[in-house]
Structure formats: structure tokens, C-alpha cells
Scaffold this active site. Sequence first.
Site, PDB file in Angstrom:
ATOM      1  N   ASP A  65       0.931  -1.198   0.047  1.00 53.65           N
ATOM      2  CA  ASP A  65       0.115  -0.030  -0.070  1.00 53.65           C
ATOM      3  C   ASP A  65       0.750   1.201  -0.097  1.00 53.65           C
ATOM      4  OD1 ASP A  65       0.975  -0.480   2.585  1.00 53.65           O
ATOM      5  OD2 ASP A  65      -0.840  -0.661   3.429  1.00 53.65           O
ATOM      6  N   ASP A 134      -7.908  -2.483  14.079  1.00 49.88           N
ATOM      7  CA  ASP A 134      -9.110  -2.663  13.629  1.00 49.88           C
ATOM      8  C   ASP A 134      -9.318  -3.915  12.688  1.00 49.88           C
ATOM      9  OD1 ASP A 134      -7.798  -1.600  11.265  1.00 49.88           O
ATOM     10  OD2 ASP A 134      -9.274   0.201  11.351  1.00 49.88           O
ATOM     11  N   HIS A 136      -7.633  -4.299   9.925  1.00 50.46           N
ATOM     12  CA  HIS A 136      -7.089  -4.049   8.685  1.00 50.46           C
ATOM     13  C   HIS A 136      -6.083  -4.725   8.261  1.00 50.46           C
ATOM     14  CE1 HIS A 136      -4.656   0.012   9.755  1.00 50.46           C
ATOM     15  NE2 HIS A 136      -3.865  -0.942   9.106  1.00 50.46           N
ATOM     16  N   GLU A 141      -9.550  -1.126   5.273  1.00 51.81           N
ATOM     17  CA  GLU A 141     -10.018  -0.581   6.587  1.00 51.81           C
ATOM     18  C   GLU A 141     -11.722  -1.503   6.477  1.00 51.81           C
ATOM     19  OE1 GLU A 141      -8.827   0.616   8.738  1.00 51.81           O
ATOM     20  OE2 GLU A 141      -7.858   2.608   8.308  1.00 51.81           O
TER      21      GLU A 141
END
Length: 259
Positions: A65, A134, A136, A141
Site C-alpha cells: 500500500d 481494527d 485492517h 479498513e
Amino acid sequence: MEIVIGSRDELAELAADAVETLLRRRPQAVLGLATGSSPLAVYEQLVRRYKDGLSFEQAQAFLLDEYVGLPDDHPERYRNVIVRDLTSRVGLPDGALRSPDGGAADLLAACAAYEEAIVAAGGVDLQIVGIGADGHLAFNEPGSSLASRTRIKSLTEQTRRDNARFFDGAVEAVPRHVLTQGLGTIMEARHVVLLAGGPAKAEAVRQLVEGPVSARWPATVLQHHQHVTVLVDDEAASGLELAGYYRECFAHKPAWQSL
Ligand code: GLP
């Protein structure tokens, strides 16, 4: 899924062993690289092995990413981070490292080109990946399509706060937008090695390994992958109901079976 619970050093060694075995078998291997602090100990191991003769000269690498809109020379641009942390230290040629182009004028075209480049390279042999608190994976996400491809995403407030430590603590300096390989893209890697450590990752790891597959916890998509190795320390493993079973499996693993 294979779950290995160990110390940071033991886990780094196992991940580096997997990379080394692959490169010795196939010097032109395609590596999937991740930024973040979780893989750093693995990269230190790889640098050591490079100094002992492991060659990355014919290998290729794809980054997971990238932030959108950071200047080319920004120290936190993921491409610059991975060059600094790994590729420049192991002799991987610059042209052999690909990353999503977060500075492109046409971001959609850059995403499509990235997908094509991965396919043209023959796909990723071994993907190193971390996990966000979280859940991800890369920058996918919560709410990410489990079939998603490389695309633009908006970061959650929590991820921006987590990553502010790389921007002198300034949340507002963390870009809102990123380009990330999709979950569907990551699922095509032939082997996925996930590293997680510390108590902040315990819930995400519990969901990843024992929770229901759901876009709420994007990394759970890996339950559908045929070859995933989850390397976690005691703290990150603290929420796992079947931790005893995973430890027993690894302790009695047949000697001929690699990761
Ligand atoms: C970032 C990266 C992810 C990484 C995650 C966890 O958001 N895009 O690829 O897995 O952070 O980072 P760390 O390993 O530093 O906890």
C-alpha cells in the site's frame, strides 16, 4: 491457517527462514512486502542473511500500500520506508521494487496498472503482512469488500491516530487517502505470512483466527486462504481460545513440514 506463538525473535527467524527457503529454491521469487513495525525484526534477519550470502538480485517485490499525495522524497512515503528498512540493504535492484503510485495524476489508472504489474510478474509467492488494531490488512479498513482489488481507500480515525507516531505525533499530517492492494489481490499471494505483536493487536488476532469471516474485521478473509501462517507473540495471542492447541500443534509439527 497455522498459528505460531513465540517471541519476537523466534517469529522473525521463522518468517526469514520462509523467505530464505523460497529464494534459494527460486531466486527470481516475487516477494510481497509490508511496512509498519511488525515486520521490522524479519527485515533485520534478512539483512543479516544477505550479508551471509543470500541473494535478492533476481527477486522482485511488490509493496502492499501507499499514502496518496505525499511528495516523492517524503520520509514516510511507504516506498521510501521499505527502501530504507529493507530493499537498499539487501541489494534488491530499485527497478525490481514496485509500489502503488500515490502521487499519480490518475489514481484509478495507477491502481489498474499495479494489478497488471502483479499479474505480469506471475503473482506474489510470499506475502509478508501485518494487521491493524481494527483488523485492517494493508489499508483495507473495516467495510472493505472481501473481493476488492487495488484501489483508493479512506483511513479510519483510529488508523490515522495509530500512524501519527510516524508523523511526529500529528494526526492531521497523516494522509486521509491511500492506495492499497485489495483483499482479493492479497488472497492471490501463494503464501501469506502475517506478523502481530503486543496487546493492542489481541482483539484483531482473535477475530482473524477465531472470529466469523466479515468485512467488519477485514483480515478474517484469510480464513479462506489455503496457505496462511500467523506469527504472534504471547500478548497478541492472549485472546485466542484455542492457544493451547496451536502451541501443541507447533511443538509436535513433523520435522519434514515447513511453514
Ligand atoms: C499500517 C499499514 C499496514 C500495517 C499496519 C500495522 O496501517 N498500512 O500494512 O499492517 O499499519 O502496523 P504495525 O505493524 O506498525 O502495527
